[in-house]
Design a protein around this motif. Structure first.
Motif, PDB file in Angstrom:
ATOM      1  N   SER A 138       5.840  -7.371   3.964  1.00  0.00           N
ATOM      2  CA  SER A 138       5.075  -6.697   2.906  1.00  0.00           C
ATOM      3  C   SER A 138       3.811  -7.508   2.612  1.00  0.00           C
ATOM      4  O   SER A 138       3.812  -8.740   2.659  1.00  0.00           O
ATOM      5  CB  SER A 138       5.915  -6.486   1.654  1.00  0.00           C
ATOM      6  N   VAL A 139       2.746  -6.757   2.347  1.00  0.00           N
ATOM      7  CA  VAL A 139       1.420  -7.349   2.140  1.00  0.00           C
ATOM      8  C   VAL A 139       0.962  -6.982   0.740  1.00  0.00           C
ATOM      9  O   VAL A 139       0.966  -5.802   0.372  1.00  0.00           O
ATOM     10  CB  VAL A 139       0.415  -6.811   3.179  1.00  0.00           C
ATOM     11  N   ASP A 140       0.583  -7.979  -0.038  1.00  0.00           N
ATOM     12  CA  ASP A 140       0.195  -7.675  -1.422  1.00  0.00           C
ATOM     13  C   ASP A 140      -1.254  -7.182  -1.481  1.00  0.00           C
ATOM     14  O   ASP A 140      -1.996  -7.284  -0.495  1.00  0.00           O
ATOM     15  CB  ASP A 140       0.471  -8.873  -2.347  1.00  0.00           C
ATOM     16  N   PRO A 141      -1.663  -6.631  -2.628  1.00  0.00           N
ATOM     17  CA  PRO A 141      -3.020  -6.042  -2.694  1.00  0.00           C
ATOM     18  C   PRO A 141      -4.143  -7.048  -2.467  1.00  0.00           C
ATOM     19  O   PRO A 141      -5.254  -6.660  -2.125  1.00  0.00           O
ATOM     20  CB  PRO A 141      -3.079  -5.473  -4.120  1.00  0.00           C
ATOM     21  N   SER A 142      -3.871  -8.347  -2.597  1.00  0.00           N
ATOM     22  CA  SER A 142      -4.909  -9.345  -2.346  1.00  0.00           C
ATOM     23  C   SER A 142      -5.077  -9.646  -0.859  1.00  0.00           C
ATOM     24  O   SER A 142      -5.956 -10.412  -0.479  1.00  0.00           O
ATOM     25  CB  SER A 142      -4.586 -10.640  -3.088  1.00  0.00           C
ATOM     26  N   GLY A 143      -4.203  -9.048  -0.012  1.00  0.00           N
ATOM     27  CA  GLY A 143      -4.335  -9.257   1.431  1.00  0.00           C
ATOM     28  C   GLY A 143      -3.501 -10.401   1.964  1.00  0.00           C
ATOM     29  O   GLY A 143      -3.692 -10.831   3.096  1.00  0.00           O
ATOM     30  N   ARG A 144      -2.573 -10.894   1.145  1.00  0.00           N
ATOM     31  CA  ARG A 144      -1.663 -11.943   1.632  1.00  0.00           C
ATOM     32  C   ARG A 144      -0.265 -11.378   1.879  1.00  0.00           C
ATOM     33  O   ARG A 144       0.113 -10.361   1.305  1.00  0.00           O
ATOM     34  CB  ARG A 144      -1.579 -13.091   0.619  1.00  0.00           C
ATOM     35  N   ILE A 145       0.460 -12.067   2.738  1.00  0.00           N
ATOM     36  CA  ILE A 145       1.838 -11.665   3.018  1.00  0.00           C
ATOM     37  C   ILE A 145       2.691 -12.023   1.806  1.00  0.00           C
ATOM     38  O   ILE A 145       2.712 -13.184   1.368  1.00  0.00           O
ATOM     39  CB  ILE A 145       2.355 -12.357   4.293  1.00  0.00           C
ATOM     40  N   ALA A 146       3.372 -11.009   1.248  1.00  0.00           N
ATOM     41  CA  ALA A 146       4.198 -11.250   0.056  1.00  0.00           C
ATOM     42  C   ALA A 146       5.603 -11.668   0.448  1.00  0.00           C
ATOM     43  O   ALA A 146       6.199 -12.551  -0.180  1.00  0.00           O
ATOM     44  CB  ALA A 146       4.235  -9.992  -0.813  1.00  0.00           C
ATOM     45  N   GLU A 147       6.147 -11.004   1.477  1.00  0.00           N
ATOM     46  CA  GLU A 147       7.546 -11.272   1.825  1.00  0.00           C
ATOM     47  C   GLU A 147       7.777 -10.937   3.288  1.00  0.00           C
ATOM     48  O   GLU A 147       7.180  -9.986   3.808  1.00  0.00           O
ATOM     49  CB  GLU A 147       8.470 -10.411   0.945  1.00  0.00           C
ATOM     50  N   VAL A 148       8.629 -11.702   3.957  1.00  0.00           N
ATOM     51  CA  VAL A 148       9.046 -11.429   5.337  1.00  0.00           C
ATOM     52  C   VAL A 148      10.570 -11.390   5.348  1.00  0.00           C
ATOM     53  O   VAL A 148      11.213 -12.336   4.900  1.00  0.00           O
ATOM     54  CB  VAL A 148       8.551 -12.530   6.304  1.00  0.00           C
ATOM     55  N   ARG A 149      11.124 -10.275   5.829  1.00  0.00           N
ATOM     56  CA  ARG A 149      12.590 -10.162   5.899  1.00  0.00           C
ATOM     57  C   ARG A 149      13.024  -9.849   7.323  1.00  0.00           C
ATOM     58  O   ARG A 149      12.442  -8.996   7.981  1.00  0.00           O
ATOM     59  CB  ARG A 149      13.100  -9.064   4.950  1.00  0.00           C
ATOM     60  N   LYS A 150      14.058 -10.557   7.784  1.00  0.00           N
ATOM     61  CA  LYS A 150      14.647 -10.272   9.096  1.00  0.00           C
ATOM     62  C   LYS A 150      15.808  -9.307   8.922  1.00  0.00           C
ATOM     63  O   LYS A 150      16.358  -9.177   7.829  1.00  0.00           O
ATOM     64  CB  LYS A 150      15.167 -11.571   9.727  1.00  0.00           C
ATOM     65  N   ASP A 151      16.193  -8.664  10.018  1.00  0.00           N
ATOM     66  CA  ASP A 151      17.334  -7.731  10.015  1.00  0.00           C
ATOM     67  C   ASP A 151      17.190  -6.710   8.886  1.00  0.00           C
ATOM     68  O   ASP A 151      18.141  -6.426   8.157  1.00  0.00           O
ATOM     69  CB  ASP A 151      18.655  -8.498   9.892  1.00  0.00           C
ATOM     70  N   ALA A 152      15.963  -6.197   8.723  1.00  0.00           N
ATOM     71  CA  ALA A 152      15.667  -5.252   7.645  1.00  0.00           C
ATOM     72  C   ALA A 152      15.806  -3.814   8.150  1.00  0.00           C
ATOM     73  O   ALA A 152      15.998  -3.562   9.336  1.00  0.00           O
ATOM     74  CB  ALA A 152      14.247  -5.497   7.143  1.00  0.00           C
ATOM     75  N   GLN A 153      15.689  -2.893   7.234  1.00  0.00           N
ATOM     76  CA  GLN A 153      15.648  -1.461   7.556  1.00  0.00           C
ATOM     77  C   GLN A 153      14.255  -0.951   7.202  1.00  0.00           C
ATOM     78  O   GLN A 153      13.692  -1.356   6.188  1.00  0.00           O
ATOM     79  CB  GLN A 153      16.670  -0.687   6.707  1.00  0.00           C
ATOM     80  N   GLU A 210       3.797  -2.086   3.523  1.00  0.00           N
ATOM     81  CA  GLU A 210       4.914  -2.650   4.264  1.00  0.00           C
ATOM     82  C   GLU A 210       4.808  -2.272   5.734  1.00  0.00           C
ATOM     83  O   GLU A 210       4.441  -1.140   6.067  1.00  0.00           O
ATOM     84  CB  GLU A 210       6.240  -2.157   3.693  1.00  0.00           C
ATOM     85  N   ILE A 211       5.078  -3.244   6.578  1.00  0.00           N
ATOM     86  CA  ILE A 211       5.069  -3.045   8.022  1.00  0.00           C
ATOM     87  C   ILE A 211       6.471  -3.367   8.520  1.00  0.00           C
ATOM     88  O   ILE A 211       7.040  -4.412   8.142  1.00  0.00           O
ATOM     89  CB  ILE A 211       4.042  -3.974   8.713  1.00  0.00           C
ATOM     90  N   PHE A 212       7.007  -2.504   9.375  1.00  0.00           N
ATOM     91  CA  PHE A 212       8.318  -2.768   9.970  1.00  0.00           C
ATOM     92  C   PHE A 212       8.133  -2.949  11.471  1.00  0.00           C
ATOM     93  O   PHE A 212       7.534  -2.102  12.138  1.00  0.00           O
ATOM     94  CB  PHE A 212       9.288  -1.610   9.694  1.00  0.00           C
ATOM     95  N   ALA A 213       8.617  -4.066  12.003  1.00  0.00           N
ATOM     96  CA  ALA A 213       8.470  -4.357  13.437  1.00  0.00           C
ATOM     97  C   ALA A 213       9.838  -4.464  14.098  1.00  0.00           C
ATOM     98  O   ALA A 213      10.733  -5.137  13.572  1.00  0.00           O
ATOM     99  CB  ALA A 213       7.715  -5.671  13.626  1.00  0.00           C
ATOM    100  N   GLU A 214       9.966  -3.826  15.261  1.00  0.00           N
ATOM    101  CA  GLU A 214      11.208  -3.988  16.022  1.00  0.00           C
ATOM    102  C   GLU A 214      11.367  -5.445  16.455  1.00  0.00           C
ATOM    103  O   GLU A 214      12.462  -5.998  16.451  1.00  0.00           O
ATOM    104  CB  GLU A 214      11.185  -3.080  17.259  1.00  0.00           C
TER     105      GLU A 214
END
Ligand code: ZN
Length: 458
Positions: free
Chosen positions: A24-39, A5-9
């Motif tokens: 979040s990036v899955d083990p296959s190297g693809r983006i699994a999920e993108v969330r805005k206004d996250a913690q 998981e990567i968190f960006a300001e």
């Protein structure tokens, strides 16, 4: 393996700039999920600015090692692409497979540190110096793959078909015999390159590259275009005035016109350079769906000419960025050079900017989508399902202080350089951290040994 998981300001998403973004990036190297206004989670990698990372759509890796050798005048009244090419041919006569692997690894590492996550290698150095194939026909392709395994770059390998020494179908010259293949041998080379790619992670790709209209005849261009119908198809075209004139005399048409008249050019084609097009060719190419593969630093270095950018983009044309001769590896400088070439030609500013998107943003987003198409790689945006090619910029750097939204890209591209790049992930592989490739020490040491031997031999 668990997902990362990567968190960006701040992050640039397809919908625009967003704050507090979790990817979040899955083990296959693809983006699994993108969330805005996250913690940010407890084990998250935190960054300031997160962007999708472009693919470098055109490279001849070995040429990196001759950067700086071609800045003197020859004996003629003027110097040109063609005298540069003579130096390049003398240089490459020296190269062994070990040298090619070491140089390719080094330049791929530099590309990653500059912010590219993938590289499209237009690979034409296939055989021994006398033109005989190596015991393994795809030896050199294997070396490019081995370099990619070391660096973690996302590789699209384009074995090049090269038949002739010129448009008049003369045999290959002494400097060109390492490139040459008849169609049967080329087909076997392509299979060998595909076998070498199976040793890499699944994001690696194959493509086909008939070198140019100088080096491949019409019949074999058609044949090559049908070899792998779903793979990217690249060729050099319309780079030099002399080349355009040669092709016009031989075929009766300028090269881009000729290609569009004779082949079904569409989105799988990437046409490298296109610096010599008429207005009519520009409009035709823009509406074909092909990607123009622009290499602004190399095109400046070689005096190729200025791409007709405003008209091309105005007609909806797609383009991406390549480092070609690799005289300098800098993603930000490629984009800056492209825009500045337009300004110098038109005596205007912010030529690529449009309503709601700044110059830097238009350039960067074009490089993302054009690079992805040209690489045959499902990257180029921070959205679920895409290959996780990502980069972060240092939001604490003085050059980015107080910048928001498009100003971040404009400050990086026009006022900064690639030292602002902090992290790069290629298909989720976190290969650049704190601005430095994770295997830099070993890759650089090998390159140093190689260059000491090579420069002693020239
Ligand atoms: Zn090239």
């Amino acid at each position: 393996m668990k997902s990362k998981e990567i968190f960006a300001e701040t992050a640039l998403l397809p919908s625009g700039w967003a704050q507090n973004v979790s990817v979040s990036v899955d083990p296959s190297g693809r983006i699994a999920e993108v969330r805005k206004d996250a913690q940010p989670g407890a084990f998250t990698h935190r960054v300031g600015v997160l962007l999708a990372a472009p693919a470098n759509l055109h490279s001849h890796a070995f040429q990196r090692a001759m950067a700086g050798f071609t800045e003197t005048r020859g004996s003629g009244a003027s110097d040109s692409f063609w005298t540069w090419r003579q130096v390049m041919y003398r240089f490459l006569e020296q190269l062994t497979p070990e040298d090619v692997e070491a140089i390719t690894g080094f330049v791929q590492m530099e590309m990653l540190e500059a912010g590219y996550a993938a590289s499209v290698e237009f690979h034409y150095l296939h055989h021994r110096p006398d033109g005989e194939p190596y015991a393994d026909l795809a030896e050199m392709s294997g070396r490019v793959c081995a370099a990619a395994a070391d660096t973690g770059i996302g590789l699209t390998l384009l074995p090049v078909l090269y038949q002739y020494g010129g448009i008049d179908r003369r045999p290959l010259g002494a400097g060109q015999v390492r490139f040459g293949n008849d169609p049967d041998r080329y087909a076997r080379l392509l299979e060998g390159a595909e076998a070498a790619l199976t040793g890499l992670p699944p994001d690696a790709r194959i493509g086909v590259a008939p070198h140019s209209l100088r080096a491949v005849d019409a019949e074999r261009l058609t044949w090559a275009s049908e070899l792998r119908p779903d793979a990217p198809l690249h060729m050099h075209i319309a780079e030099q005035v002399a080349e355009v004139e040669e092709i016009r005399q031989a075929t009766g048409a300028r090269p881009v016109d000729w290609l569009l008249d004779t082949h079904a050019v569409d989105g799988r084609w990437c046409l490298i350079h296109c610096t010599q097009m008429t207005e009519a060719e520009t409009v035709r190419l823009a509406t074909s769906g092909a990607v123009a593969g622009l290499c602004p630093i190399t095109e400046s270095s070689l005096g190729d000419g200025i791409f007709n950018g405003e008209s091309y983009v105005g007609q909806g044309g797609r383009f991406g960025i390549g480092s070609d001769s690799n005289i300098r590896i800098s993603l930000s400088e490629e984009l800056r050079t492209l825009e500045y070439s337009q300004r110098l030609a038109s005596s205007r500013r912010a030529v690529f900017a449009e309503a709601g998107r700044s110059t830097g943003r238009v350039l960067f987003e074009a490089a993302l989508s054009g690079g992805a198409a040209a690489a045959g790689r499902d990257c180029g945006a921070i959205e679920a399902g895409r290959v996780a090619d990502l980069l972060s910029l240092d939001a604490e750097a003085t050059g980015l202080l107080g910048r928001a939204g498009d100003q971040i890209l404009d400050s990086w591209i026009f006022a900064g350089d690639d030292r602002l790049v902090r992290d790069v992930w290629s298909a989720g592989r976190h290969v650049v951290r704190e601005g430095r490739h994770v295997a830099r020490n070993g890759i650089e040491a090998r390159y140093r040994r190689t260059i000491r031997c090579l420069t002693g031999a020239i």
